[in-house]
Motif scaffolding. Structure first.
Motif, PDB file in Angstrom:
ATOM      1  N   PRO A 280       0.795  -1.241   0.000  1.00 15.02           N
ATOM      2  CA  PRO A 280       0.000   0.000   0.000  1.00 15.02           C
ATOM      3  C   PRO A 280       0.826   1.289   0.000  1.00 15.02           C
ATOM      4  CG  PRO A 280      -1.024  -1.598   1.446  1.00 15.02           C
ATOM      5  CD  PRO A 280       0.311  -2.173   1.043  1.00 15.02           C
ATOM      6  N   PRO A 281       1.878   1.429   0.835  1.00 15.28           N
ATOM      7  CA  PRO A 281       2.666   2.668   0.778  1.00 15.28           C
ATOM      8  C   PRO A 281       3.347   2.910  -0.561  1.00 15.28           C
ATOM      9  CG  PRO A 281       3.133   1.481   2.813  1.00 15.28           C
ATOM     10  CD  PRO A 281       2.319   0.564   1.951  1.00 15.28           C
ATOM     11  N   VAL A 282       3.654   1.824  -1.296  1.00 11.96           N
ATOM     12  CA  VAL A 282       4.270   1.970  -2.619  1.00 11.96           C
ATOM     13  C   VAL A 282       3.214   2.319  -3.668  1.00 11.96           C
ATOM     14  CG1 VAL A 282       5.529   0.765  -4.458  1.00 11.96           C
ATOM     15  CG2 VAL A 282       6.158   0.384  -2.077  1.00 11.96           C
ATOM     16  N   MET A 283       2.059   1.657  -3.590  1.00 11.67           N
ATOM     17  CA  MET A 283       1.041   1.797  -4.628  1.00 11.67           C
ATOM     18  C   MET A 283       0.156   3.037  -4.472  1.00 11.67           C
ATOM     19  SD  MET A 283       1.581  -0.491  -6.797  1.00 11.67           S
ATOM     20  CE  MET A 283       0.130  -0.122  -7.780  1.00 11.67           C
ATOM     21  N   ASN A 284      -0.068   3.492  -3.238  1.00  8.10           N
ATOM     22  CA  ASN A 284      -0.984   4.622  -3.026  1.00  8.10           C
ATOM     23  C   ASN A 284      -0.613   5.862  -3.835  1.00  8.10           C
ATOM     24  OD1 ASN A 284      -2.400   2.976  -1.338  1.00  8.10           O
ATOM     25  ND2 ASN A 284      -1.985   4.103   0.540  1.00  8.10           N
ATOM     26  N   PRO A 285       0.663   6.313  -3.835  1.00  4.78           N
ATOM     27  CA  PRO A 285       1.004   7.483  -4.657  1.00  4.78           C
ATOM     28  C   PRO A 285       0.759   7.250  -6.147  1.00  4.78           C
ATOM     29  CG  PRO A 285       2.770   7.007  -3.098  1.00  4.78           C
ATOM     30  CD  PRO A 285       1.829   5.843  -3.059  1.00  4.78           C
ATOM     31  N   VAL A 286       1.023   6.022  -6.605  1.00  2.00           N
ATOM     32  CA  VAL A 286       0.803   5.691  -8.020  1.00  2.00           C
ATOM     33  C   VAL A 286      -0.683   5.758  -8.345  1.00  2.00           C
ATOM     34  CG1 VAL A 286       1.059   3.901  -9.786  1.00  2.00           C
ATOM     35  CG2 VAL A 286       2.849   4.219  -8.067  1.00  2.00           C
ATOM     36  N   ILE A 287      -1.510   5.151  -7.487  1.00  2.01           N
ATOM     37  CA  ILE A 287      -2.963   5.110  -7.718  1.00  2.01           C
ATOM     38  C   ILE A 287      -3.543   6.522  -7.726  1.00  2.01           C
ATOM     39  CG2 ILE A 287      -5.167   4.395  -6.721  1.00  2.01           C
ATOM     40  CD1 ILE A 287      -3.689   1.869  -5.674  1.00  2.01           C
ATOM     41  N   TYR A 288      -3.115   7.350  -6.768  1.00  6.82           N
ATOM     42  CA  TYR A 288      -3.692   8.695  -6.662  1.00  6.82           C
ATOM     43  C   TYR A 288      -3.225   9.638  -7.763  1.00  6.82           C
ATOM     44  CZ  TYR A 288      -6.203   8.094  -2.294  1.00  6.82           C
ATOM     45  OH  TYR A 288      -7.112   7.703  -1.359  1.00  6.82           O
ATOM     46  N   SER A 289      -2.023   9.441  -8.275  1.00  2.37           N
ATOM     47  CA  SER A 289      -1.509  10.355  -9.295  1.00  2.37           C
ATOM     48  C   SER A 289      -1.830   9.905 -10.719  1.00  2.37           C
ATOM     49  CB  SER A 289       0.007  10.521  -9.149  1.00  2.37           C
ATOM     50  OG  SER A 289       0.664   9.283  -9.273  1.00  2.37           O
ATOM     51  N   MET A 290      -2.145   8.613 -10.888  1.00  2.00           N
ATOM     52  CA  MET A 290      -2.327   8.040 -12.220  1.00  2.00           C
ATOM     53  C   MET A 290      -3.512   8.670 -12.969  1.00  2.00           C
ATOM     54  SD  MET A 290      -2.201   3.980 -13.078  1.00  2.00           S
ATOM     55  CE  MET A 290      -3.563   3.631 -11.973  1.00  2.00           C
ATOM     56  N   ARG A 291      -4.648   8.877 -12.265  1.00  2.38           N
ATOM     57  CA  ARG A 291      -5.858   9.413 -12.898  1.00  2.38           C
ATOM     58  C   ARG A 291      -6.177  10.828 -12.429  1.00  2.38           C
ATOM     59  NH1 ARG A 291      -9.483   5.901 -15.285  1.00  2.38           N
ATOM     60  NH2 ARG A 291     -11.188   7.223 -14.609  1.00  2.38           N
ATOM     61  N   ASN A 292      -5.222  11.491 -11.792  1.00  2.00           N
ATOM     62  CA  ASN A 292      -5.485  12.806 -11.226  1.00  2.00           C
ATOM     63  C   ASN A 292      -4.729  13.884 -12.008  1.00  2.00           C
ATOM     64  OD1 ASN A 292      -5.252  15.150  -9.395  1.00  2.00           O
ATOM     65  ND2 ASN A 292      -6.312  13.812  -7.953  1.00  2.00           N
ATOM     66  N   LYS A 293      -5.459  14.688 -12.760  1.00  2.00           N
ATOM     67  CA  LYS A 293      -4.832  15.703 -13.608  1.00  2.00           C
ATOM     68  C   LYS A 293      -4.139  16.785 -12.785  1.00  2.00           C
ATOM     69  CE  LYS A 293      -7.914  15.162 -17.586  1.00  2.00           C
ATOM     70  NZ  LYS A 293      -8.966  15.796 -18.418  1.00  2.00           N
ATOM     71  N   GLU A 294      -4.740  17.151 -11.626  1.00  2.00           N
ATOM     72  CA  GLU A 294      -4.152  18.202 -10.792  1.00  2.00           C
ATOM     73  C   GLU A 294      -2.784  17.783 -10.251  1.00  2.00           C
ATOM     74  OE1 GLU A 294      -7.273  17.232 -10.498  1.00  2.00           O
ATOM     75  OE2 GLU A 294      -8.527  19.023 -10.799  1.00  2.00           O
ATOM     76  N   ILE A 295      -2.700  16.525  -9.762  1.00  2.00           N
ATOM     77  CA  ILE A 295      -1.424  16.019  -9.235  1.00  2.00           C
ATOM     78  C   ILE A 295      -0.398  15.921 -10.368  1.00  2.00           C
ATOM     79  CG2 ILE A 295      -0.275  13.949  -8.319  1.00  2.00           C
ATOM     80  CD1 ILE A 295      -1.608  15.220  -6.076  1.00  2.00           C
ATOM     81  N   LYS A 296      -0.809  15.387 -11.512  1.00  2.00           N
ATOM     82  CA  LYS A 296       0.125  15.250 -12.639  1.00  2.00           C
ATOM     83  C   LYS A 296       0.595  16.612 -13.128  1.00  2.00           C
ATOM     84  CE  LYS A 296      -2.432  12.193 -15.057  1.00  2.00           C
ATOM     85  NZ  LYS A 296      -2.802  11.210 -16.100  1.00  2.00           N
ATOM     86  N   GLY A 297      -0.297  17.595 -13.164  1.00  2.00           N
ATOM     87  CA  GLY A 297       0.075  18.941 -13.559  1.00  2.00           C
ATOM     88  C   GLY A 297       1.054  19.575 -12.586  1.00  2.00           C
ATOM     89  N   ALA A 298       0.809  19.378 -11.286  1.00  2.00           N
ATOM     90  CA  ALA A 298       1.695  19.926 -10.267  1.00  2.00           C
ATOM     91  C   ALA A 298       3.070  19.254 -10.318  1.00  2.00           C
ATOM     92  CB  ALA A 298       1.070  19.736  -8.883  1.00  2.00           C
ATOM     93  N   LEU A 299       3.092  17.942 -10.598  1.00  2.00           N
ATOM     94  CA  LEU A 299       4.368  17.226 -10.708  1.00  2.00           C
ATOM     95  C   LEU A 299       5.165  17.706 -11.917  1.00  2.00           C
ATOM     96  CD1 LEU A 299       3.282  13.554  -9.844  1.00  2.00           C
ATOM     97  CD2 LEU A 299       4.867  14.986  -8.537  1.00  2.00           C
ATOM     98  N   ARG A 300       4.448  17.984 -13.029  1.00  2.00           N
ATOM     99  CA  ARG A 300       5.146  18.504 -14.222  1.00  2.00           C
ATOM    100  C   ARG A 300       5.777  19.869 -13.933  1.00  2.00           C
ATOM    101  NH1 ARG A 300       1.086  15.829 -17.367  1.00  2.00           N
ATOM    102  NH2 ARG A 300      -0.315  17.602 -17.163  1.00  2.00           N
TER     103      ARG A 300
END
Length: 304
Positions: A280-300
């Motif tokens: 879970p600690p490894v997968m949670n960030p992947v799951i939350y960022s995979m379909r989240n445009k706001e997180i992906k935009g902020a990471l870019r």
């Protein structure tokens, strides 16, 4: 005479007696730990520095990432050190600390997953009242309640566990100190007091799960009535990652704790321990960022 007065350490279950395989286990856990560290720290960083993410949903997500960092840091570094040093020991005090903090982070994670389900329920089913209900003060109070409740539950569970008399040796059949495995070492006459605490803990987790499911029944009912396809897609994109994390945590942790323990070391117990404490600690960030445009935009923006 109680063995508890003379017990100074426990022996954790190793992944292998072969030195080369121990080094492989060390390298594998280093890679997993670094991925979890990087993923969760990135989420904490982007939520803090991007003002577009200063909303209740991302505030709770940041807390979830802190909890994931904590839970994997309680178990994995000690296992890595033992593999590298070719030892299995953990001190009595170290075992107490490991159980207390691991239970704290897991209990708080369930609490925050419940709060996040309520947040999504209010956002989708009562959008006009969202800012009133989920105001800054309410969010801080809910977060503080989750942390305080988790500390109290963990202290109660840990205290009851180490009140037991251990007369079954000191070999723990897991790669970290885990309550079901410690109970196998307890004398039968001191076992029953802890059973009541486990039942209480199970009821709390079940209550959280029922509240989450009730929230999602209301959410999906509302989402399916949205006429716009884009609106339904946006609602699902914020809810499905959370639901995936809920099932990942509940299914792995629930199966590990509710499965009858065997008297001899079991490969299944070891794999379940890895699955619910590490995955879970490894997968949670992947799951939350995979379909989240706001997180992906902020990471870019962060990586430019």
């Amino acid at each position: 005479m109680s063995n508890r007065t003379t017990l100074t350490e426990f022996l954790l279950l190793g992944f292998s007696e072969v030195w080369e395989l121990q080094i492989f286990h060390f390298a594998m856990f280093v890679a997993i730990y670094l991925v979890a560290l990087m993923g969760n720290l990135l989420i904490i960083t982007v939520v803090n520095i991007d003002h577009h993410l200063h909303t209740p949903m991302y505030f709770f997500l940041m807390n979830l990432s802190i909890l994931d960092l904590g839970s994997i840091s309680v178990t994995v570094p000690k296992s890595m050190a033992n593999s590298l040093l070719n030892t299995r020991s953990i001190s009595y005090a170290g075992c107490i600390a490991q159980i207390f903090f691991f239970l704290l982070f897991i209990a708080a994670e369930f609490a925050f997953l419940t709060i996040m389900a309520y947040d999504r329920y209010v956002a989708i089913c009562k959008p006009l009242h969202y800012e009133t209900i989920m105001n800054r003060r309410a969010c801080v109070q809910m977060a503080a309640s989750a942390w305080i409740s988790a500390i109290l539950c963990s202290a109660l569970h840990t205290g009851n566990t180490f009140k037991l008399t251990f007369c079954g040796g000191n070999a723990v059949d897991q790669f970290f100190c885990e309550i079901p495995q410690l109970l196998k070492l307890a004398c039968s006459d001191s076992y029953h007091s802890e059973v009541g605490v486990i039942i209480f803990y199970a009821c709390l987790i079940t209550s959280c799960f029922v509240l989450i499911m009730m929230s999602y029944v209301q959410i999906f009912t509302t989402v399916l009535s949205i006429p716009s396809k884009q609106g339904r897609h946006k609602a699902f994109s914020t809810c499905l990652p959370h639901l995936a994390v809920v099932f990942l945590v509940v299914c792995t942790g629930g199966f590990a704790y509710l499965k009858p323990t065997s008297r001899s070391p079991s490969g299944l117990d070891l794999m379940l321990g890895v699955f619910y404490s590490v995955v879970p600690p490894v997968m949670n960030p992947v799951i939350y960022s995979m379909r989240n445009k706001e997180i992906k935009g902020a990471l870019r923006k962060l990586t430019r």
